[in-house]
Design a protein around this motif. Structure first.
Motif, PDB file in Angstrom:
ATOM      1  N   LYS A  97       0.976  -1.100  -0.152  1.00 28.33           N
ATOM      2  CA  LYS A  97       0.047   0.415   0.189  1.00 28.33           C
ATOM      3  C   LYS A  97       0.653   1.074  -0.463  1.00 28.33           C
ATOM      4  O   LYS A  97       0.371   2.276  -0.624  1.00 28.33           O
ATOM      5  CB  LYS A  97      -0.766  -0.407   1.012  1.00 28.33           C
ATOM      6  CG  LYS A  97      -0.159   0.597   2.568  1.00 28.33           C
ATOM      7  CD  LYS A  97      -1.707  -0.241   3.895  1.00 28.33           C
ATOM      8  CE  LYS A  97      -0.898  -0.074   5.040  1.00 28.33           C
ATOM      9  NZ  LYS A  97      -1.801   0.081   6.344  1.00 28.33           N
ATOM     10  N   TYR A  98       2.041   1.061   0.287  1.00 28.61           N
ATOM     11  CA  TYR A  98       2.907   1.938   0.344  1.00 28.61           C
ATOM     12  C   TYR A  98       3.482   2.152  -0.969  1.00 28.61           C
ATOM     13  O   TYR A  98       4.140   3.558  -1.285  1.00 28.61           O
ATOM     14  CB  TYR A  98       4.030   2.141   1.902  1.00 28.61           C
ATOM     15  CG  TYR A  98       3.406   1.920   2.631  1.00 28.61           C
ATOM     16  CD1 TYR A  98       2.828   2.594   3.113  1.00 28.61           C
ATOM     17  CD2 TYR A  98       3.350   1.087   3.242  1.00 28.61           C
ATOM     18  CE1 TYR A  98       2.382   2.731   5.048  1.00 28.61           C
ATOM     19  CE2 TYR A  98       2.716   0.847   4.799  1.00 28.61           C
ATOM     20  CZ  TYR A  98       2.606   1.967   5.396  1.00 28.61           C
ATOM     21  OH  TYR A  98       2.007   1.272   6.759  1.00 28.61           O
ATOM     22  N   ALA A  99       3.706   1.509  -1.491  1.00 29.80           N
ATOM     23  CA  ALA A  99       4.230   1.540  -2.596  1.00 29.80           C
ATOM     24  C   ALA A  99       4.245   2.795  -3.754  1.00 29.80           C
ATOM     25  O   ALA A  99       5.356   2.914  -4.625  1.00 29.80           O
ATOM     26  CB  ALA A  99       4.214  -0.001  -3.815  1.00 29.80           C
ATOM     27  N   PRO A 100       3.046   2.843  -4.670  1.00 30.37           N
ATOM     28  CA  PRO A 100       2.201   4.301  -5.261  1.00 30.37           C
ATOM     29  C   PRO A 100       2.922   5.275  -4.647  1.00 30.37           C
ATOM     30  O   PRO A 100       3.552   6.670  -5.667  1.00 30.37           O
ATOM     31  CB  PRO A 100       0.753   4.013  -4.885  1.00 30.37           C
ATOM     32  CG  PRO A 100       0.007   2.449  -4.913  1.00 30.37           C
ATOM     33  CD  PRO A 100       1.990   1.789  -3.883  1.00 30.37           C
ATOM     34  N   LEU A 101       3.437   5.102  -3.467  1.00 30.48           N
ATOM     35  CA  LEU A 101       4.135   6.799  -3.320  1.00 30.48           C
ATOM     36  C   LEU A 101       5.892   7.156  -3.647  1.00 30.48           C
ATOM     37  O   LEU A 101       5.616   8.691  -3.989  1.00 30.48           O
ATOM     38  CB  LEU A 101       4.858   6.520  -1.669  1.00 30.48           C
ATOM     39  CG  LEU A 101       3.925   6.392  -0.691  1.00 30.48           C
ATOM     40  CD1 LEU A 101       3.953   6.542   1.146  1.00 30.48           C
ATOM     41  CD2 LEU A 101       2.389   8.046  -0.813  1.00 30.48           C
ATOM     42  N   PHE A 102       5.659   6.233  -3.984  1.00 35.94           N
ATOM     43  CA  PHE A 102       7.406   6.442  -4.856  1.00 35.94           C
ATOM     44  C   PHE A 102       7.481   5.879  -6.612  1.00 35.94           C
ATOM     45  O   PHE A 102       8.399   6.527  -7.069  1.00 35.94           O
ATOM     46  CB  PHE A 102       8.494   4.878  -3.213  1.00 35.94           C
ATOM     47  CG  PHE A 102       8.098   5.616  -2.569  1.00 35.94           C
ATOM     48  CD1 PHE A 102       8.990   6.111  -1.381  1.00 35.94           C
ATOM     49  CD2 PHE A 102       7.709   4.374  -1.761  1.00 35.94           C
ATOM     50  CE1 PHE A 102       8.548   6.434  -0.564  1.00 35.94           C
ATOM     51  CE2 PHE A 102       7.712   5.036  -0.636  1.00 35.94           C
ATOM     52  CZ  PHE A 102       8.084   6.250  -0.062  1.00 35.94           C
ATOM     53  N   TRP A 103       6.614   4.662  -6.488  1.00 34.45           N
ATOM     54  CA  TRP A 103       6.199   4.083  -8.373  1.00 34.45           C
ATOM     55  C   TRP A 103       5.650   5.195  -9.348  1.00 34.45           C
ATOM     56  O   TRP A 103       7.106   5.874  -9.758  1.00 34.45           O
ATOM     57  CB  TRP A 103       5.444   2.806  -8.128  1.00 34.45           C
ATOM     58  CG  TRP A 103       4.883   2.423  -9.847  1.00 34.45           C
ATOM     59  CD1 TRP A 103       4.033   2.742 -10.391  1.00 34.45           C
ATOM     60  CD2 TRP A 103       6.280   1.249 -10.042  1.00 34.45           C
ATOM     61  NE1 TRP A 103       4.861   2.243 -11.668  1.00 34.45           N
ATOM     62  CE2 TRP A 103       5.359   1.466 -11.256  1.00 34.45           C
ATOM     63  CE3 TRP A 103       7.075   1.229  -9.378  1.00 34.45           C
ATOM     64  CZ2 TRP A 103       6.273  -0.031 -12.418  1.00 34.45           C
ATOM     65  CZ3 TRP A 103       8.149   0.075 -10.209  1.00 34.45           C
ATOM     66  CH2 TRP A 103       7.186  -0.367 -11.641  1.00 34.45           C
ATOM     67  N   LYS A 104       4.928   6.186  -9.125  1.00 36.38           N
ATOM     68  CA  LYS A 104       5.186   7.391  -9.390  1.00 36.38           C
ATOM     69  C   LYS A 104       5.852   8.144  -9.617  1.00 36.38           C
ATOM     70  O   LYS A 104       6.012   8.934 -10.417  1.00 36.38           O
ATOM     71  CB  LYS A 104       3.735   8.023  -9.000  1.00 36.38           C
ATOM     72  CG  LYS A 104       3.474   8.472  -7.606  1.00 36.38           C
ATOM     73  CD  LYS A 104       2.369   9.413  -7.556  1.00 36.38           C
ATOM     74  CE  LYS A 104       1.146   8.373  -7.096  1.00 36.38           C
ATOM     75  NZ  LYS A 104       0.211   9.028  -6.522  1.00 36.38           N
ATOM     76  N   ARG A 105       6.777   8.277  -8.615  1.00 29.88           N
ATOM     77  CA  ARG A 105       8.032   9.115  -8.924  1.00 29.88           C
ATOM     78  C   ARG A 105       9.065   8.348  -9.730  1.00 29.88           C
ATOM     79  O   ARG A 105       9.983   9.216  -9.941  1.00 29.88           O
ATOM     80  CB  ARG A 105       8.961   9.420  -7.681  1.00 29.88           C
ATOM     81  CG  ARG A 105       7.898  10.221  -6.524  1.00 29.88           C
ATOM     82  CD  ARG A 105       8.791   9.777  -4.934  1.00 29.88           C
ATOM     83  NE  ARG A 105       9.716  11.218  -4.452  1.00 29.88           N
ATOM     84  CZ  ARG A 105       9.409  12.950  -4.361  1.00 29.88           C
ATOM     85  NH1 ARG A 105       7.644  12.594  -4.163  1.00 29.88           N
ATOM     86  NH2 ARG A 105      10.096  13.103  -4.754  1.00 29.88           N
ATOM     87  N   GLY A 106       9.009   7.650 -10.260  1.00 28.76           N
ATOM     88  CA  GLY A 106       9.999   6.552 -11.387  1.00 28.76           C
ATOM     89  C   GLY A 106      10.733   5.844 -10.782  1.00 28.76           C
ATOM     90  O   GLY A 106      11.810   5.257 -11.101  1.00 28.76           O
ATOM     91  N   CYS A 107      10.449   4.900  -9.071  1.00 29.11           N
ATOM     92  CA  CYS A 107      11.816   5.059  -8.494  1.00 29.11           C
ATOM     93  C   CYS A 107      11.761   3.219  -9.338  1.00 29.11           C
ATOM     94  O   CYS A 107      10.359   2.912  -9.258  1.00 29.11           O
ATOM     95  CB  CYS A 107      11.500   4.786  -7.653  1.00 29.11           C
ATOM     96  SG  CYS A 107      12.052   6.809  -7.026  1.00 29.11           S
ATOM     97  N   SER A 108      12.667   2.726  -9.119  1.00 30.65           N
ATOM     98  CA  SER A 108      12.164   0.788  -9.188  1.00 30.65           C
ATOM     99  C   SER A 108      12.540   0.585  -7.265  1.00 30.65           C
ATOM    100  O   SER A 108      12.359   1.400  -6.476  1.00 30.65           O
ATOM    101  CB  SER A 108      13.278   0.437  -9.569  1.00 30.65           C
ATOM    102  OG  SER A 108      13.266   0.696 -10.943  1.00 30.65           O
TER     103      SER A 108
END
Length: 304
Positions: A97-108
């Motif tokens: 559930k925390y993954a989108p915080l960083f995925w949308k920034r372009g991070c793997s």
């Protein structure tokens, strides 16, 4: 009379040792939740629910210990990455559930099951004592397969994962940041609180015995498991988030850690949204995301 007294002492000794061993099992040899069980408990239908692609299933070794996880390669190919660490008795599903915080920034992203959790091996869980070394290997492995430098890899942990991240960060500078949601300040205090909550404050007289047996069984030192103490030697950016209404790990645990942090780039947010343990993001996602984004912008050199 002496015989009766001797028998009573022997009986009491065996009772205390037996009860201590029983409670030590719940501390370090707790039941393992499978991936499918965790997925069902969390009512997750698909990884795609979080806007993520199908990950690459990976396995890596820390010495003889095998750990398993997921690698999400971001198509934007920015030179940034985040390792996601789940909570106690959960699996890597619990951190998605925390993954989108960083995925949308372009991070793997890299998420794995801690030792003695999910699909990873390990006879015992040690609340961060050995897990911090597993995290060190996880970051090395993640960097190798993603080509993201370790210095551009951040760590996000929830609960036990947050405590592990803080213990890993002690005295290091080869990572980008730590974001810790609802960490405990030390193992002894959290184990005693949970024992009192689950059973009764009366069981606290057993805790020194149970913890000592747990130390012998899992070959570690309980008093060495202390994010609060580790904080004194953390110089990299740290964000602590904790709900004021956390019934499992009271928010003063994060406050104690924050006071000890050596870092000049640190933030603490105690949310008053009525959230239970690690549920702040569930109640107000946009506000939670804003807290994370502000921290990353103001206190880190992480890609915007």
């Amino acid at each position: 009379m002496k015989k009766i007294l001797s028998i009573s002492v022997i009986f009491l000794t065996f009772f205390l040792l037996g009860a201590g061993y029983f409670f030590s099992s719940s501390i370090v040899s707790f039941p393992i939740t499978s991936l499918e069980e965790d997925k069902a408990k969390l009512k997750i239908l698909s990884i795609a629910d979080f806007g993520l692609p199908t990950p690459e299933s990976v396995r890596f070794q820390n010495g003889s210990l095998r750990l398993r996880g997921w690698y999400f390669k971001n198509p934007k190919k920015k030179k940034c990455g985040v390792v996601l660490l789940h909570g106690h008795t959960r699996t890597r599903y619990g951190i998605l559930k925390y993954a989108p915080l960083f995925w949308k920034r372009g991070c793997s992203l890299f998420a794995y099951d801690a030792r003695h959790h999910g699909e990873s091996a390990g006879e015992y869980g040690t609340y961060g004592f050995y897990e911090k070394h597993d995290l060190e290997r996880a970051i090395e492995f993640f960097s190798e397969i993603s080509t993201v430098p370790e210095e551009q890899i951040g760590i996000f942990g929830a609960s036990f994962g947050a405590a592990t991240a803080l213990q890993y960060a002690e005295g290091r500078n080869d990572y980008a940041f730590v974001i810790a949601d609802s960490p405990f300040m030390d193992m002894r205090s959290i184990v005693e609180k949970r024992a009192a909550d689950l059973y009764s404050p009366l069981v606290l007289f057993l805790s020194p015995i149970a913890l000592s047996i747990a130390e012998l069984r899992a070959d570690f030192l309980v008093d060495e498991v202390s994010p609060k103490r580790a904080a004194k030697f953390i110089s990299q950016p740290v964000l602590l988030i904790h709900s004021k209404f956390d019934e499992i790990t009271p928010s003063f645990h994060s406050e104690e850690i924050f006071q000890n942090l050596r870092s000049n780039h640190k933030q603490l947010f105690v949310t008053d949204w009525g959230a239970s343990h690690c549920k702040s993001i569930d109640l107000r996602y946009e506000e939670y995301e804003s807290i994370v984004n502000t921290f990353l912008k103001e206190d880190t050199s992480f890609p915007k």
